[in-house]
Design an enzyme around this catalytic site. Structure first.
Site, PDB file in Angstrom:
ATOM      1  N   GLY A  15       0.791  -1.230   0.000  1.00  0.00           N
ATOM      2  CA  GLY A  15       0.000   0.000   0.000  1.00  0.00           C
ATOM      3  C   GLY A  15       0.825   1.283   0.000  1.00  0.00           C
ATOM      4  N   LYS A  16       2.096   1.192  -0.374  1.00  0.00           N
ATOM      5  CA  LYS A  16       2.971   2.373  -0.375  1.00  0.00           C
ATOM      6  C   LYS A  16       2.487   3.487  -1.310  1.00  0.00           C
ATOM      7  CE  LYS A  16       6.528   0.242  -1.901  1.00  0.00           C
ATOM      8  NZ  LYS A  16       5.859  -1.075  -2.093  1.00  0.00           N
ATOM      9  N   ASP A  37       9.247   1.999  -8.627  1.00  0.00           N
ATOM     10  CA  ASP A  37       8.442   1.742  -9.828  1.00  0.00           C
ATOM     11  C   ASP A  37       8.736   2.776 -10.911  1.00  0.00           C
ATOM     12  OD1 ASP A  37       7.287  -0.436  -8.655  1.00  0.00           O
ATOM     13  OD2 ASP A  37       5.341   0.474  -8.305  1.00  0.00           O
TER      14      ASP A  37
END
Lengths: 177, 177, 177, 177
Positions: A15-16, A37
């Site tokens: 959930g970052k 990412d």
């Protein structure tokens, strides 16, 4: 002192990203977020399927090679420079090597006022989210859930197993000075 | 000298992102790409609808305010630092103020070996692509097509009106040393 | 007669989606578009990596199994029913088996007024777009570029090698009655 | 009887899409999912900003006009036809008019064995997710959280406020026969 960098560390699907978006929404000033990412997106696609870059093992394990590491090191220098130039930065990361990853990042951020945040999520819940998201390699969430926190020291920790991203972000925001 | 930074400038929907991905594919070494779209993604969502951040005018015009400018300045310092730390970087940008934008970026990249690339596309073709992409504000392509090149000096120019992204990338790659 | 269905057939990365979006923009009435990419998205993720569903061969070849075929057959019946219920529908497809694929679709659309459109693109240009898009399996564009048109009969053909999506859509729209 | 259609109704950001993906993963047979987001994607982009299509009010309210309604009616006929042709279908919907929306859908699905599922989420949690997702119009989650369930009758209800998508999907799957 004023917080200059917030490092948000947690496993895949913990959930970052949601917490990071909420942090940018609840913090009154302008924060820039960059994460692992984004680095992957920034690199040539071929690096995602080769030993020199990133290899995804069948069990959700991630191994990174020398080309990825070299790019990551320069990338981190750049993010630190953004903060030194006056930007407030949220770094969204996955400490694949726990404490060693933290120490490497700490060195790159030397002289900056950093808030270290741990995002925990029980492995089953994270694995469920991985399926729910539909665009993730299955297995990474469970493989990383605990490993990424090994030996890492935090200023604040949140657990998304039963708490929403916005509530977690508000808890973190209280530690930003 | 070795090319350390490639700056790819062109209007919205001119084909910069495709060329950037192809550049990363055809260049033998590892290049990192970061662009203005990444900066927008990195900023708080609220900045995209306020005078201090970015405002989209009805006719496809884009105006940026002081908070966006401040973040962009630190962001650019960071990208330059990545290049100085040894990364090869492709910057995908939209010079909203033509020559002035270039001079600002040139100053931030001082001391680095930069290849300046102009991506042209005739306004009608770019406007058609804007509709074809389906996720863009209509009008930006036409509004920016020529304006972003005003007074800008390039090492190499490509035109995507009738040439594919891969072919353009190959033409650019010949200038990378 | 009034055109009730537009079938847009072409290989991967030939530009079908862009043409379909432009068609919906230039046609004065409301058209609904559904394509094979939507079907894949609608199916369970596990079907994309198994013999019963869809298998991507190393050379860009696509093989489909019985579960995919069964779902596709019902899906097509549904789209035909939308058109019979009064919707105007654009079907964006990849005729993996050329003429056989067309005959199967023709049977499902029996009684409807269909405009058959071929979207051609030379294999090299399509392969370049595949790299430029960055989210596609490399090799599919080249593998499908010519094969999907084998034995297929069209009412109108466009070639995106040197013509933009909007211009192609306008050429097609002239045949919509 | 065998369940042929699962209707998943809930407000924006209540977690329907995640539950739908998990349902497709946990159910042993092949299910096709289609939802109102797919319909919106399938329609011409211009319909999302006009009275005849869909209008988003400033407070998160959604109003739909005659062109949207007409397309939606034919779309629903098509989905029902998929199920009658043998596909198992998950419909992911937002009952903007509560009970009336359900009755309209029930009529279109006449003769099919339907499992009606309510996805509840407390408004604050849904509003938090809306911010965390970063690609949603702010306000819709809160505006719809309770309204979409008004007068609706369900076979099974889940609440995502404190329960993950996978666990909810497993609870629903027990009612699928």
């Amino acid at each position: 002192m004023t917080t200059q960098v917030i490092v948000v560390n947690g496993g895949s699907s913990s959930g970052k990203s949601g917490i990071t978006r909420c942090l940018k929404a609840v913090l009154p000033r302008t924060w820039i977020s960059l994460g692992v990412d984004d680095l992957i997106e920034a690199l040539p696609a071929r690096l995602m399927h080769c030993d020199a870059g990133v290899v995804l093992g069948g069990n959700g394990e991630v191994r990174v090679g020398p080309d990825f590491r070299a790019a990551e090191a320069a990338w981190t220098v750049g993010i630190a420079a953004m903060a030194r130039a006056g930007a407030r930065v949220v770094i969204d990361d996955v400490f694949l090597h726990g404490r060693d990853s933290q120490e490497r990042l700490r060195a790159a951020l030397a002289g900056l006022d950093v808030l270290w945040v741990g995002v925990r999520c029980d492995p089953e819940t994270a694995a469920g989210r991985e399926i729910a998201r539909g665009d993730r390699v299955i297995g990474m969430a469970a493989a990383q859930a605990e490993k990424v926190h090994k030996g890492v020291r935090y200023d604040v920790e949140v657990d998304t197993s039963h708490t929403g991203a916005l509530e977690c972000a508000r808890a973190i925001a209280k530690h930003v000075v």
